[in-house]
Design an enzyme around this catalytic site. Sequence first.
Site, PDB file in Angstrom:
ATOM      1  N   CYS A 286     -16.516   1.489   1.125  1.00 54.15           N
ATOM      2  CA  CYS A 286     -15.329   0.670   1.377  1.00 54.15           C
ATOM      3  C   CYS A 286     -14.820   0.799   2.809  1.00 54.15           C
ATOM      4  O   CYS A 286     -14.085  -0.055   3.272  1.00 54.15           O
ATOM      5  CB  CYS A 286     -14.231   1.022   0.381  1.00 54.15           C
TER       6      CYS A 286
ATOM      7  N   GLN B  18     -10.087  -4.003  -3.130  1.00 56.30           N
ATOM      8  CA  GLN B  18     -11.382  -3.559  -2.614  1.00 56.30           C
ATOM      9  C   GLN B  18     -12.513  -3.964  -3.557  1.00 56.30           C
ATOM     10  O   GLN B  18     -13.538  -4.489  -3.135  1.00 56.30           O
ATOM     11  CB  GLN B  18     -11.359  -2.016  -2.456  1.00 56.30           C
TER      12      GLN B  18
ATOM     13  N   ASP C 281     -17.434   6.812  -0.939  1.00 56.37           N
ATOM     14  CA  ASP C 281     -16.141   6.714  -0.241  1.00 56.37           C
ATOM     15  C   ASP C 281     -15.845   8.104   0.333  1.00 56.37           C
ATOM     16  O   ASP C 281     -16.529   9.086   0.000  1.00 56.37           O
ATOM     17  CB  ASP C 281     -15.060   6.268  -1.252  1.00 56.37           C
TER      18      ASP C 281
ATOM     19  N   ARG D 255     -13.707  -8.682   2.071  1.00 58.86           N
ATOM     20  CA  ARG D 255     -12.300  -8.407   1.779  1.00 58.86           C
ATOM     21  C   ARG D 255     -11.461  -9.666   2.048  1.00 58.86           C
ATOM     22  O   ARG D 255     -10.576 -10.023   1.283  1.00 58.86           O
ATOM     23  CB  ARG D 255     -11.771  -7.248   2.659  1.00 58.86           C
TER      24      ARG D 255
ATOM     25  N   ARG E  49       0.882  -1.191   0.000  1.00 60.55           N
ATOM     26  CA  ARG E  49       0.000   0.000   0.000  1.00 60.55           C
ATOM     27  C   ARG E  49       0.907   1.224   0.000  1.00 60.55           C
ATOM     28  O   ARG E  49       1.731   1.397   0.898  1.00 60.55           O
ATOM     29  CB  ARG E  49      -0.892   0.001   1.247  1.00 60.55           C
TER      30      ARG E  49
ATOM     31  N   HIS F 194      -7.539   0.778  -6.179  1.00 59.27           N
ATOM     32  CA  HIS F 194      -7.713  -0.103  -5.006  1.00 59.27           C
ATOM     33  C   HIS F 194      -8.379  -1.397  -5.507  1.00 59.27           C
ATOM     34  O   HIS F 194      -9.538  -1.692  -5.203  1.00 59.27           O
ATOM     35  CB  HIS F 194      -8.574   0.601  -3.964  1.00 59.27           C
TER      36      HIS F 194
HETATM   37  N1   CP Z   1     -11.273  -0.304   2.717  1.00 58.98           N
HETATM   38  C1   CP Z   1     -10.000  -0.326   3.105  1.00 58.98           C
HETATM   39  O1   CP Z   1      -9.077  -0.511   2.301  1.00 58.98           O
HETATM   40  O2   CP Z   1      -9.833  -0.129   4.441  1.00 58.98           O
HETATM   41  P1   CP Z   1      -8.457   0.052   5.187  1.00 58.98           P
HETATM   42  O3   CP Z   1      -7.900   1.404   4.791  1.00 58.98           O
HETATM   43  O4   CP Z   1      -8.810  -0.008   6.645  1.00 58.98           O
HETATM   44  O5   CP Z   1      -7.530  -1.034   4.770  1.00 58.98           O
HETATM   45  N1  NVA Z   2     -10.106   6.459  -1.083  1.00 59.79           N
HETATM   46  C1  NVA Z   2      -9.725   6.088   0.248  1.00 59.79           C
HETATM   47  C2  NVA Z   2      -9.909   4.620   0.423  1.00 59.79           C
HETATM   48  C3  NVA Z   2      -9.570   4.110   1.785  1.00 59.79           C
HETATM   49  C4  NVA Z   2      -9.743   2.638   1.897  1.00 59.79           C
HETATM   50  C5  NVA Z   2      -8.281   6.458   0.489  1.00 59.79           C
HETATM   51  O1  NVA Z   2      -7.454   6.278  -0.411  1.00 59.79           O
HETATM   52  O2  NVA Z   2      -7.980   6.963   1.575  1.00 59.79           O
END
Ligand code: CP
Ligand code: NVA
Length: 311
Positions: free
Chosen positions: A266, A136, A226, A294, A106, A133
Amino acid sequence: MQKSKDSTWNHFLSISDISKDELIYLINLAKDFKKNIISQEFKKKVLGLIFNKASTRTRVSFQVAMSRLGGTTIDLNPNTSQIGRGEPIKDTARVLSRYCDVLAIRTFSQEELNEYAKWSTKPIINALTDIEHPCQVLADFLTIKEHFGDFNDLIFTYVGDGNNVANSLILASSLLGIELRIASPKNFEPNHEIIKKSFSLNPKNQLKITNNPVEAVTGANIIYTDVWSSMGQEENKEDKDNNFDGFTIDKNLVSFANEDFIVLHCLPAYRGKEITDEIMESHNSKIFDQAENRMHSQQALLSLLLSRTCK
Ligand code: CP
Ligand code: NVA
């Protein structure tokens, strides 16, 4: 279940790395894992997690998914490794891929992820970048399939920031041939390159982009939102929120949807901003099934990648 014949990819950096058949295969495999009707063992296999941004769901669901497959996970905190001190990715990737069997990363830029993939000898999974993502949306479409049975004749509406999640939804909906409507405020629409790519994946792509949330939600079966400010883009959060007036998923907005509608998010969610508490807690909300999924979908993804690379 038969494996898709054109399974040739090694890294999962974008939804566009996989074909429609492979996406459907992964969703069905995840369903089987969830129902406990299959099991697979990857004893002694190790998943490395490199997270440059916070995470609850992605990190923990990967750890549990790997443990359900009989393997283990190493949480490689960039601040306690040489990654945080600037060791080049091309060195880090070559070393870590000699220890680990798969790496989930990430980070901020997609280019950084691509650099890991270029040098790693083991599969790299996109656990979220600023652009996509993809893990997700595996869970999102599993949740949709569980609820509606198939993907035929569904209207899928995303209301909010044209961010990484929206981008991956665009690519996946294009592959599956689902009508996706995106309602974002002006200047917060999704990435142009992603939109272009979605049409090259499927020239009959039914993507519609609008600045009008009511128009987008009218007749929708699925309403998704989101956060308005994603991680790493929070510096002018309060100013940015003003642009999203009218884009909250609330009782009034969902009244335009089809009567069978479900709501997805999400997570993490900011109640009172992109969604109200009332809608999050309503019977239309499948948000916590989506969060559970997930784990099942990543178990499917890990199992597919490991069965290909760890003969
Ligand atoms: N939805 C998601 O990716 O959550 P986290 O940021 O908690 O991993
Ligand atoms: N769009 C959000 C998703 C978090 C899971 C972010 O990138 O922070």
